[in-house]
Design a protein around this motif. Structure first.
Motif, PDB file in Angstrom:
ATOM      1  N   UNK A 108     -38.444  45.615  34.610  1.00  0.00           N
ATOM      2  CA  UNK A 108     -39.445  44.322  35.001  1.00  0.00           C
ATOM      3  C   UNK A 108     -40.010  43.425  35.697  1.00  0.00           C
ATOM      4  N   UNK A 109     -39.440  43.875  36.791  1.00  0.00           N
ATOM      5  CA  UNK A 109     -38.942  43.463  38.475  1.00  0.00           C
ATOM      6  C   UNK A 109     -41.004  44.217  39.344  1.00  0.00           C
ATOM      7  N   UNK A 110     -40.990  45.290  38.668  1.00  0.00           N
ATOM      8  CA  UNK A 110     -42.045  45.895  39.390  1.00  0.00           C
ATOM      9  C   UNK A 110     -42.832  45.421  38.463  1.00  0.00           C
ATOM     10  N   UNK A 111     -42.985  45.345  36.894  1.00  0.00           N
ATOM     11  CA  UNK A 111     -43.584  45.130  36.088  1.00  0.00           C
ATOM     12  C   UNK A 111     -44.379  43.622  36.279  1.00  0.00           C
ATOM     13  N   UNK A 112     -43.586  43.077  37.211  1.00  0.00           N
ATOM     14  CA  UNK A 112     -44.540  41.191  37.744  1.00  0.00           C
ATOM     15  C   UNK A 112     -45.177  41.245  39.297  1.00  0.00           C
ATOM     16  N   UNK A 113     -44.594  42.468  39.673  1.00  0.00           N
ATOM     17  CA  UNK A 113     -44.971  42.238  41.456  1.00  0.00           C
ATOM     18  C   UNK A 113     -45.866  42.827  41.490  1.00  0.00           C
ATOM     19  N   UNK A 114     -46.395  44.373  40.858  1.00  0.00           N
ATOM     20  CA  UNK A 114     -47.131  45.582  41.078  1.00  0.00           C
ATOM     21  C   UNK A 114     -48.552  45.158  41.042  1.00  0.00           C
ATOM     22  N   UNK A 115     -49.960  45.263  40.706  1.00  0.00           N
ATOM     23  CA  UNK A 115     -50.589  45.445  40.239  1.00  0.00           C
ATOM     24  C   UNK A 115     -50.497  46.258  39.063  1.00  0.00           C
ATOM     25  N   UNK A 116     -50.792  46.150  37.944  1.00  0.00           N
ATOM     26  CA  UNK A 116     -50.890  47.691  36.891  1.00  0.00           C
ATOM     27  C   UNK A 116     -51.605  48.881  36.822  1.00  0.00           C
ATOM     28  N   UNK A 117     -52.603  48.287  37.780  1.00  0.00           N
ATOM     29  CA  UNK A 117     -53.845  49.962  38.405  1.00  0.00           C
ATOM     30  C   UNK A 117     -52.637  50.994  39.147  1.00  0.00           C
ATOM     31  N   UNK A 118     -51.441  50.221  39.394  1.00  0.00           N
ATOM     32  CA  UNK A 118     -50.242  51.326  40.566  1.00  0.00           C
ATOM     33  C   UNK A 118     -49.989  52.875  39.371  1.00  0.00           C
ATOM     34  N   UNK A 119     -50.068  51.515  38.062  1.00  0.00           N
ATOM     35  CA  UNK A 119     -48.781  52.345  37.219  1.00  0.00           C
ATOM     36  C   UNK A 119     -49.474  53.344  36.398  1.00  0.00           C
ATOM     37  N   UNK A 120     -50.372  54.704  36.252  1.00  0.00           N
ATOM     38  CA  UNK A 120     -50.664  56.138  35.566  1.00  0.00           C
ATOM     39  C   UNK A 120     -49.780  56.916  35.320  1.00  0.00           C
ATOM     40  N   UNK A 121     -50.748  58.036  34.971  1.00  0.00           N
ATOM     41  CA  UNK A 121     -50.211  59.394  34.781  1.00  0.00           C
ATOM     42  C   UNK A 121     -50.391  60.318  35.571  1.00  0.00           C
ATOM     43  N   UNK A 122     -50.044  61.880  35.664  1.00  0.00           N
ATOM     44  CA  UNK A 122     -51.211  62.101  36.652  1.00  0.00           C
ATOM     45  C   UNK A 122     -51.817  62.733  36.134  1.00  0.00           C
ATOM     46  N   UNK A 123     -52.617  62.543  34.992  1.00  0.00           N
ATOM     47  CA  UNK A 123     -53.390  62.691  34.650  1.00  0.00           C
ATOM     48  C   UNK A 123     -55.289  60.514  35.120  1.00  0.00           C
ATOM     49  N   UNK A 124     -53.775  60.055  35.630  1.00  0.00           N
ATOM     50  CA  UNK A 124     -55.150  58.963  36.466  1.00  0.00           C
ATOM     51  C   UNK A 124     -55.058  57.918  34.735  1.00  0.00           C
ATOM     52  N   UNK A 125     -53.799  57.984  33.992  1.00  0.00           N
ATOM     53  CA  UNK A 125     -54.346  57.344  32.267  1.00  0.00           C
ATOM     54  C   UNK A 125     -52.809  56.332  32.770  1.00  0.00           C
ATOM     55  N   UNK A 126     -53.280  54.700  32.060  1.00  0.00           N
ATOM     56  CA  UNK A 126     -52.267  54.138  32.679  1.00  0.00           C
ATOM     57  C   UNK A 126     -51.095  53.969  32.099  1.00  0.00           C
TER      58      UNK A 126
END
Length: 249
Positions: free
Chosen positions: A194-212
């Motif tokens: 949850x800490x990562x989800x609140x402190x890092x931009x959502x755009x940083x969380x993707x899969x290997x295909x660039x999908x969120x």
């Protein structure tokens, strides 16, 4: 993450009394009963009338039933809103420097043009390389390697990996990584924070295909040394999102 570098590493590592007390009070109770009886006989008659008058003159105290005591639930600690200064994936360069000292080197990942910073480890950790986002605000990934000629015990890496994951991390079941010959060459595991989800931009969380993917997702990989039958490992990586990197054939 750092695919070419990981492949070079693979090649290199391949060539935790309670007491009880009982009190006897029968004699004390008996004495109290005798004293009470004598006192009652001595105070009959006028004393009884006086006691009655006092009892009549004394207002009776009526207890007021109390309502339920208000209760307050636990107050949730607000989550941080910017990268925390920890030596973890999603942490900061300052967090790593505070723990591991002055960097031993810097560079750029040729695969994605992101800056990297190297640190010297200690004990079973030989070296640590962190990859930063393009603005160097937070750590995108971490690569942990053993000292030269002293590979990791792949069956006991739970003592290392959590040090580089967010403190509130939870994990899915681990899954094996296989190569083209269906040989097990590593382990892959998704983590959530949850800490990562609140402190890092959502755009940083993707899969290997660039999908969120769900914000707060990160992945852990352990890379086995070829021919070690899953007992020895040459690297551990943690990275934001769900982005498995092949350890090579």
């Amino acid at each position: 993450m750092m695919q070419d570098w990981l492949e070079r590493l693979r090649a290199f590592w391949s060539a935790s009394r309670r007491n009880q007390i009982t009190l006897l009070v029968s004699a004390v109770v008996l004495v109290a009963l005798i004293v009470g009886s004598v006192s009652l006989l001595a105070n009959r008659g006028g004393a009884s009338a006086n006691a009655t008058a006092q009892a009549t003159a004394t207002p009776r105290q009526t207890a007021t039933p109390a309502g339920p005591t208000p209760t307050t639930g636990p107050t949730a600690t607000p989550l941080p809103t910017k990268p925390v200064n920890l030596a973890t994936v999603g942490g900061t360069e300052a967090g790593f420097t505070a723990v591991y000292g002055k960097p031993t080197g810097t560079g750029v990942d040729s695969g994605n043009n992101l800056p990297t910073v190297d640190y010297k480890g200690g004990g079973p950790i030989g070296g640590i390389t962190i990859e930063m986002d393009s603005t160097k605000s937070y750590v995108v990934g971490v690569v942990i390697t053993p000292p030269q000629n002293a590979p990791f015990d792949a069956t006991n890496l739970q003592v290392i990996t959590p040090h580089f994951a967010p403190p509130d991390a939870t994990y899915d079941s681990a899954a094996p990584i296989t190569n083209g010959s269906n040989e097990e060459v590593g382990i892959f595991q998704l983590g959530h924070s949850r800490v990562l989800g609140s402190t890092i931009p959502e755009s940083a969380f993707t899969d290997s295909q660039g999908q969120p993917v769900i914000a707060g997702t990160f992945c852990v990989q352990i890379y086995y040394i070829e021919g070690a039958s899953g007992k020895l490992a040459y690297a551990i990586t943690l990275r934001l999102g769900n982005q498995p990197a092949s350890p090579g054939a």
